[in-house]
Design an enzyme around this catalytic site. Sequence first.
Site, PDB file in Angstrom:
ATOM      1  N   VAL A  11       0.834  -1.209   0.000  1.00 47.87           N
ATOM      2  CA  VAL A  11       0.000   0.000   0.000  1.00 47.87           C
ATOM      3  C   VAL A  11       0.871   1.261   0.000  1.00 47.87           C
ATOM      4  CG1 VAL A  11      -1.879   1.229   1.156  1.00 47.87           C
ATOM      5  CG2 VAL A  11      -1.811  -1.270   1.228  1.00 47.87           C
ATOM      6  N   GLY A 116     -10.972  -1.604   1.985  1.00 49.74           N
ATOM      7  CA  GLY A 116      -9.973  -1.246   0.972  1.00 49.74           C
ATOM      8  C   GLY A 116     -10.426  -0.007   0.210  1.00 49.74           C
ATOM      9  N   LYS A 187     -12.627  -5.081  10.975  1.00 50.56           N
ATOM     10  CA  LYS A 187     -13.320  -4.126  10.099  1.00 50.56           C
ATOM     11  C   LYS A 187     -14.747  -3.860  10.583  1.00 50.56           C
ATOM     12  CE  LYS A 187     -10.457  -5.214   6.130  1.00 50.56           C
ATOM     13  NZ  LYS A 187     -10.213  -6.168   5.042  1.00 50.56           N
TER      14      LYS A 187
HETATM   15  P1  NAP Z   1       3.208  -4.783   3.542  1.00 48.46           P
HETATM   16  O1  NAP Z   1       3.244  -5.008   2.075  1.00 48.46           O
HETATM   17  O2  NAP Z   1       3.741  -5.837   4.447  1.00 48.46           O
HETATM   18  O3  NAP Z   1       3.945  -3.380   3.816  1.00 48.46           O
HETATM   19  C1  NAP Z   1       4.240  -2.902   5.085  1.00 48.46           C
HETATM   20  C2  NAP Z   1       5.588  -2.226   4.974  1.00 48.46           C
HETATM   21  O4  NAP Z   1       5.857  -1.530   6.189  1.00 48.46           O
HETATM   22  C3  NAP Z   1       6.718  -3.233   4.753  1.00 48.46           C
HETATM   23  O5  NAP Z   1       7.593  -2.741   3.775  1.00 48.46           O
HETATM   24  C4  NAP Z   1       7.391  -3.285   6.129  1.00 48.46           C
HETATM   25  O6  NAP Z   1       8.739  -3.600   6.058  1.00 48.46           O
HETATM   26  C5  NAP Z   1       7.187  -1.858   6.573  1.00 48.46           C
HETATM   27  N1  NAP Z   1       7.310  -1.721   8.017  1.00 48.46           N
HETATM   28  C6  NAP Z   1       6.738  -2.459   8.976  1.00 48.46           C
HETATM   29  N2  NAP Z   1       7.107  -2.026  10.187  1.00 48.46           N
HETATM   30  C7  NAP Z   1       7.968  -0.995   9.970  1.00 48.46           C
HETATM   31  C8  NAP Z   1       8.718  -0.140  10.818  1.00 48.46           C
HETATM   32  N3  NAP Z   1       8.652  -0.275  12.147  1.00 48.46           N
HETATM   33  N4  NAP Z   1       9.474   0.822  10.265  1.00 48.46           N
HETATM   34  C9  NAP Z   1       9.544   0.959   8.912  1.00 48.46           C
HETATM   35  N5  NAP Z   1       8.873   0.167   8.048  1.00 48.46           N
HETATM   36  C10 NAP Z   1       8.078  -0.794   8.584  1.00 48.46           C
HETATM   37  O7  NAP Z   1       1.719  -4.489   4.035  1.00 48.46           O
HETATM   38  P2  NAP Z   1       0.561  -3.798   3.198  1.00 48.46           P
HETATM   39  O8  NAP Z   1      -0.214  -4.859   2.486  1.00 48.46           O
HETATM   40  O9  NAP Z   1       1.076  -2.638   2.453  1.00 48.46           O
HETATM   41  O10 NAP Z   1      -0.401  -3.322   4.397  1.00 48.46           O
HETATM   42  C11 NAP Z   1      -0.054  -2.211   5.160  1.00 48.46           C
HETATM   43  C12 NAP Z   1      -1.242  -1.848   6.063  1.00 48.46           C
HETATM   44  O11 NAP Z   1      -2.376  -1.565   5.236  1.00 48.46           O
HETATM   45  C13 NAP Z   1      -1.674  -2.962   7.000  1.00 48.46           C
HETATM   46  O12 NAP Z   1      -2.144  -2.391   8.188  1.00 48.46           O
HETATM   47  C14 NAP Z   1      -2.838  -3.624   6.268  1.00 48.46           C
HETATM   48  O13 NAP Z   1      -3.758  -4.239   7.134  1.00 48.46           O
HETATM   49  C15 NAP Z   1      -3.450  -2.419   5.602  1.00 48.46           C
HETATM   50  N6  NAP Z   1      -4.211  -2.706   4.399  1.00 48.46           N
HETATM   51  C16 NAP Z   1      -3.663  -3.458   3.401  1.00 48.46           C
HETATM   52  C17 NAP Z   1      -4.380  -3.683   2.246  1.00 48.46           C
HETATM   53  C18 NAP Z   1      -3.837  -4.497   1.118  1.00 48.46           C
HETATM   54  O14 NAP Z   1      -4.566  -4.760   0.166  1.00 48.46           O
HETATM   55  N7  NAP Z   1      -2.581  -4.922   1.151  1.00 48.46           N
HETATM   56  C19 NAP Z   1      -5.671  -3.143   2.121  1.00 48.46           C
HETATM   57  C20 NAP Z   1      -6.207  -2.368   3.168  1.00 48.46           C
HETATM   58  C21 NAP Z   1      -5.459  -2.160   4.299  1.00 48.46           C
HETATM   59  P3  NAP Z   1       9.196  -5.136   6.176  1.00 48.46           P
HETATM   60  O15 NAP Z   1       8.701  -5.794   4.936  1.00 48.46           O
HETATM   61  O16 NAP Z   1      10.670  -5.027   6.270  1.00 48.46           O
HETATM   62  O17 NAP Z   1       8.544  -5.695   7.398  1.00 48.46           O
HETATM   63  N1  HSE Z   2      -5.902  -8.458   3.969  1.00 45.48           N
HETATM   64  C1  HSE Z   2      -6.991  -7.553   3.751  1.00 45.48           C
HETATM   65  C2  HSE Z   2      -8.016  -8.187   2.858  1.00 45.48           C
HETATM   66  C3  HSE Z   2      -6.484  -6.300   3.119  1.00 45.48           C
HETATM   67  O1  HSE Z   2      -7.697  -9.188   2.214  1.00 45.48           O
HETATM   68  O2  HSE Z   2      -9.154  -7.709   2.815  1.00 45.48           O
HETATM   69  C4  HSE Z   2      -7.551  -5.248   2.978  1.00 45.48           C
HETATM   70  O3  HSE Z   2      -7.955  -4.769   4.225  1.00 45.48           O
END
Ligand code: NAP
Ligand code: HSE
Length: 382
Positions: A11, A116, A187
Site C-alpha cells: 500500500v 480497501g 473491520k
Molecule cells: P506490507 O506489504 O507488508 O507493507 C508494510 C511495509 O511496512 C513493509 O515494507 C514493512 O517492512 C514496513 N514496516 C513495517 N514495520 C515498519 C517499521 N517499524 N518501520 C519501517 N517500516 C516498517 O503491508 P501492506 O499490504 O502494504 O499493508 C499495510 C497496512 O495496510 C496494514 O495495516 C494492512 O492491514 C493495511 N491494508 C492493506 C491492504 C492491502 O490490500 N494490502 C488493504 C487495506 C489495508 P518489512 O517488509 O521489512 O517488514
Molecule cells: N488483507 C486484507 C483483505 C487487506 O484481504 O481484505 C484489505 O484490508
Amino acid sequence: MKTAVLGYGTVGQGVYRMLCSARGLEPGPVLVREGKKKEPFQVTSLEEILADADVKAVVEVMGGVKPAFTYASRVLESGRHFVTANKALVAARGLELSEIARRTGAGFLFSAACGGGVPLLHNISLAVESDSLRSVSGILNGTTNYMLHAMQTRGWDYARALAEAQALGYAEADPTADVSGLDAARKITLACAVAWSRLPDRGIECEGIESFSAGDVADLQSRSLTCRLIAAGKPAGRTVSAYVEPTVFSPGAPECSVADNYNMARYEGANSGPLVFIGQGAGRFPTASAVLRDLSCIVQGQRAMLSADCAAVEADNSREQHPYYVRCAAEAAQALPVKALLANGPTVRLLTEAISVHAMHTLAQKIRKDGGEIFFAGMKEA
Ligand code: NAP
Ligand code: HSE
C-alpha cells in the site's frame, strides 16, 4: 498538504505514487526500516519526519499495533493529521488516538482500514450526521473472497488459493488474520464504532474459512449454494451485535457474483433504506485511493470519523438468530435443532432451525475442544 508515509510495502508504494500527482497534496519523506533505504525520499526514523515543519500529515501503512501506536501518538501530539489503513491499530487503540487528535485539533481518518477501496466508512460517517443506521454487513475481506471464489469457480484447493492471494498483495503479512476472520472482525469493529459510537473490542464471534473443504465446495455446488465470508453488525440494546462467519447464499443473491478481491458492503439507514457498495477490498491502488480520499477530506476540513462519545463495548450476539448449514460428526449433531438432514452417515450435513449466533459459535468451539471437526455457515435467502 505535504504528506509523509510510514511503510513502503504494497500500500505504501501505491500511496507514494498517487501523492506524486494528486491535486492539493505533495509527497513527503517515506519511512523504511534501518538498512532498507534505497531512494533519496526515504528516511529511517520518525524523528526525521517530525523535524520537517512542512510535513502536515502522516499516512501509516506499516501494519501491526507496535510501533504503529507510538508513531501515531507522536504524529497526533505534534498536531499533524494522521491517516491509516491499519485496522489492527484502530480496532485496538483507535479510541486513544481519537482522544489525542481531538485535543490537538489534528485529523484522524481511517477509511482504507475497512473495505480497501470501497468508501464504506466514509459514507457511514456522512450518513450518521442525518440518519440512524439499522445494520451494516457484507464481504469485508478481499483475501478470503478471492480464495472462496477461486475454490468454488476454478476448482483450486485452499493452499493454492491462499498462495495466489498472497502473491497478489491482498493478504496480511500474517494471513492467519484473513483466513481466521480476524481481519473482517476488526473491520466490523470499526464500522460499528463509526455507525453507532460503540466499538466492540470483545465478544465478537468470529469463524473464518479454515474449515472449508473440497467436500463442502462439492456439496454446496450440488445444491446451487455459494459460500462467502460475511461480517455483520447492528445495534443491540446498549451494545451491538457483531460477528463474522461463512454464509451460504441461494442463486440470485448479489453476494454470489462478488468475485476475486472484491468486497460488497451494505448498510441500512432508517430513512435512506438499504445501500450497497461494491469494489476492490484489497490491493495496492484501490487501498491507496481510499487513503488519498481521506487526505482530501482533511484538506476540505473533516477531522474525525469517531465521535467524542464513542466507547468500547462487549458485543452481544445472543439475540441475533438465523438457520445454519452444518457439517459435523453425527454424534455432535444431536446438540443442534435439526430442520433437515441433507446427508447421513458418521459425518452428517444438515440445516438447522434458526438459532442464535452465540449458540452456534459456542457449540462449534465445544466440538473442536472435544477433538471434533465442524464446518458451519449462516443461511441467507436471495
Ligand atoms: P506490507 O506489504 O507488508 O507493507 C508494510 C511495509 O511496512 C513493509 O515494507 C514493512 O517492512 C514496513 N514496516 C513495517 N514495520 C515498519 C517499521 N517499524 N518501520 C519501517 N517500516 C516498517 O503491508 P501492506 O499490504 O502494504 O499493508 C499495510 C497496512 O495496510 C496494514 O495495516 C494492512 O492491514 C493495511 N491494508 C492493506 C491492504 C492491502 O490490500 N494490502 C488493504 C487495506 C489495508 P518489512 O517488509 O521489512 O517488514
Ligand atoms: N488483507 C486484507 C483483505 C487487506 O484481504 O481484505 C484489505 O484490508
